[in-house]
Design an enzyme around this catalytic site. Structure first.
Site, PDB file in Angstrom:
ATOM      1  N   SER A 274       0.804  -1.229   0.000  1.00  0.00           N
ATOM      2  CA  SER A 274       0.000   0.000   0.000  1.00  0.00           C
ATOM      3  C   SER A 274       0.837   1.279   0.000  1.00  0.00           C
ATOM      4  O   SER A 274       0.318   2.334  -0.310  1.00  0.00           O
ATOM      5  CB  SER A 274      -0.960   0.010   1.191  1.00  0.00           C
TER       6      SER A 274
ATOM      7  N   HIS B  51       1.065   4.325   6.782  1.00  0.00           N
ATOM      8  CA  HIS B  51       0.486   5.189   5.753  1.00  0.00           C
ATOM      9  C   HIS B  51       0.925   6.632   5.941  1.00  0.00           C
ATOM     10  O   HIS B  51       1.410   7.018   6.995  1.00  0.00           O
ATOM     11  CB  HIS B  51      -1.037   5.090   5.744  1.00  0.00           C
TER      12      HIS B  51
ATOM     13  N   ASP C 264      -7.986   6.324   4.393  1.00  0.00           N
ATOM     14  CA  ASP C 264      -8.103   5.186   5.320  1.00  0.00           C
ATOM     15  C   ASP C 264      -9.374   5.164   6.156  1.00  0.00           C
ATOM     16  O   ASP C 264      -9.488   4.333   7.054  1.00  0.00           O
ATOM     17  CB  ASP C 264      -6.903   5.176   6.272  1.00  0.00           C
TER      18      ASP C 264
END
Length: 176
Positions: free
Chosen positions: A53, A92, A119
């Site tokens: 990701s 992230h 998210d």
């Protein structure tokens, strides 16, 4: 039978010494981990990237080094956070920061570089922002692909058990 004969050959003192050496190695590793945790102000100062990701910045298997300073988190920083109902930390990038003017409390919106959406779908139900308290740390450095062994052992539990078994046998019957 051969293992028992070899154990008698080395004697109880030697086996006890091997066991104590093994315990001291484990204790030392634990103390180093806790020392790093105190130094970095992070419950987990080192993490392995488990998904794609965050590509192209970080790839699956990269080891990340974290630090959880007290300065405010800024847009663009890569953070690792852990939610209450999710067992695995998430790596992230911070996309938006909302700071309450009265308290100075920060609320963050994150997104994986390789993901199409933010998210909010990963957060707890009804949660729109993550709080500063959920941050494990900020990424300060990385080693590319050095954590692939961890991923292989998680993907193939037989490999993990085989390696642990081999290490135990080697530690019991080594001459040192």
């Amino acid at each position: 039978m051969e293992l028992l004969a070899q154990a008698k050959k080395y004697g109880a003192r030697s086996l006890l010494l091997q066991g104590l050496t093994f315990i001291s190695v484990l204790t030392s590793a634990f103390m180093i981990w806790k020392g790093l945790s105190l130094f970095t102000n992070s419950e987990s100062p080192v993490v392995v990237v488990l998904s794609g990701s965050m590509e192209p910045a970080y790839h699956r298997g990269d080891i990340l080094f974290l630090h959880n300073g007290y300065s405010p988190i800024e847009v663009g920083e890569v953070v690792v956070y852990k939610l209450d109902d999710k067992p695995i930390p998430i790596v992230h990038r911070v996309m938006k920061v909302h700071t309450e003017s009265a308290t100075g409390k920060q609320f963050l919106l994150t997104k994986g570089d390789n993901n199409n959406a933010d998210d909010r779908g990963l957060y707890n139900p009804g949660q729109l922002w993550i709080q500063r308290e959920e941050i494990i740390g900020r990424v300060k450095g990385f080693v590319p692909y050095a954590g692939m062994g961890t991923i292989w052992m998680n993907d193939y539990p037989q490999l993990k058990m085989g390696l642990l078994g081999a290490l135990c046998v080697m530690s019991l019957f080594s001459n040192d």
